[in-house]
Each structure stands twice: as C-alpha cells, then as structure tokens.
Scaffold this motif. Structure first.
Motif, short mmCIF file in Angstrom:
data_model
loop_
_atom_site.label_atom_id
_atom_site.label_comp_id
_atom_site.label_asym_id
_atom_site.label_seq_id
_atom_site.Cartn_x
_atom_site.Cartn_y
_atom_site.Cartn_z
N UNK A 10 9.89 -30.03 -9.24
CA UNK A 10 10.80 -30.21 -8.11
C UNK A 10 11.06 -31.70 -7.88
N UNK A 11 10.00 -32.51 -7.92
CA UNK A 11 10.16 -33.95 -7.72
C UNK A 11 11.03 -34.56 -8.82
N UNK A 12 10.86 -34.09 -10.05
CA UNK A 12 11.69 -34.59 -11.15
C UNK A 12 13.16 -34.27 -10.95
N UNK A 13 13.44 -33.07 -10.47
CA UNK A 13 14.84 -32.70 -10.18
C UNK A 13 15.41 -33.57 -9.07
N UNK A 14 14.61 -33.80 -8.05
CA UNK A 14 15.07 -34.65 -6.95
C UNK A 14 15.38 -36.06 -7.44
N UNK A 15 14.54 -36.59 -8.31
CA UNK A 15 14.78 -37.93 -8.86
C UNK A 15 16.06 -37.96 -9.68
N UNK A 16 16.28 -36.93 -10.48
CA UNK A 16 17.50 -36.89 -11.30
C UNK A 16 18.75 -36.83 -10.43
N UNK A 17 18.70 -36.03 -9.39
CA UNK A 17 19.85 -35.92 -8.48
C UNK A 17 20.07 -37.24 -7.76
N UNK A 42 20.05 -35.60 6.98
CA UNK A 42 19.73 -37.00 6.69
C UNK A 42 19.79 -37.34 5.20
N UNK A 43 19.68 -36.34 4.34
CA UNK A 43 19.66 -36.59 2.89
C UNK A 43 21.06 -36.78 2.33
N UNK A 44 21.98 -35.95 2.75
CA UNK A 44 23.38 -36.08 2.32
C UNK A 44 24.24 -36.00 3.58
N UNK A 45 24.40 -37.12 4.27
CA UNK A 45 25.13 -37.12 5.54
C UNK A 45 26.60 -36.76 5.38
N UNK A 46 27.20 -36.47 6.50
CA UNK A 46 28.60 -36.05 6.53
C UNK A 46 29.50 -37.02 5.77
N UNK A 47 29.20 -38.29 5.84
CA UNK A 47 30.02 -39.28 5.14
C UNK A 47 30.11 -38.99 3.64
N UNK A 48 29.06 -38.45 3.07
CA UNK A 48 29.06 -38.11 1.64
C UNK A 48 30.09 -37.02 1.35
#
Length: 93
Positions: A10-17, A42-48
């Motif tokens: 899971x951590x590896x996928x998060x790093x890749x993303x 907080x991870x992908x805010x509306x601005x994204x």
C-alpha cells in the motif's frame, strides 16, 4: 481487499501516485469528464479537481467539477448518495 493489502505494498502504491504528474496528458482525454472532489479532502484538495478539469477543457473536451460537502478523500464511500446523484446526472447528459 484494502485491509488484506500488505502495508508495504500500500505504501509503495501511495509513493508511486505521489510522484505521478499526469497534467501534460490531460488533453488526450476525449470523453466528457466529471471531476468529483470532497470538500474536506486534505490529500487531493478541490483545487486539484479544477486543475484536472482545466487541463481537459484546454484541449476542447467538456469537463466539470463537483464538490461534495461533508466528504474528504473517499467521497463515494463517505457520501454515496450525493456522489451517485452527480454521476447519474453526468452520464445522462
């Protein structure tokens, strides 16, 4: 499924993303697109979501942003009825 995923995987996928930057190829999207964002994410805010929609629109494809109040990173889980309504409206138009 998520609970059964090894923490390292899971951590590896998060790093890749985290390292991905797909903005240069957003213009290749040719289908009308709906970007759904959780108002409190907080991870992908509306601005994204707006960056994504703007990149798609720049190539002439329609793209909209909808913000789901009371949702964070997993809007479809946190507010399934609201997200379902948005998706149904999008695919019906």
């Amino acid at each position: 499924m998520l609970a059964g995923t090894p923490a390292e995987g899971y951590a590896g996928c998060c790093e890749a993303i985290r390292e991905m930057d797909l903005r240069p190829i957003l213009g290749k999207i040719t289908a009308p697109t709906l970007a759904v964002a959780g108002a409190e994410d907080p991870a992908t805010p509306v601005e994204h979501a707006h960056v994504i929609a703007d990149g798609i629109r720049a190539a002439g494809t329609s793209a909209a942003v909808e913000v789901v109040d009371g949702a964070a990173h997993l809007a479809a889980v946190e507010r399934p009825d609201a997200v379902a309504r948005l998706l149904l409206t999008h695919v019906r138009t």
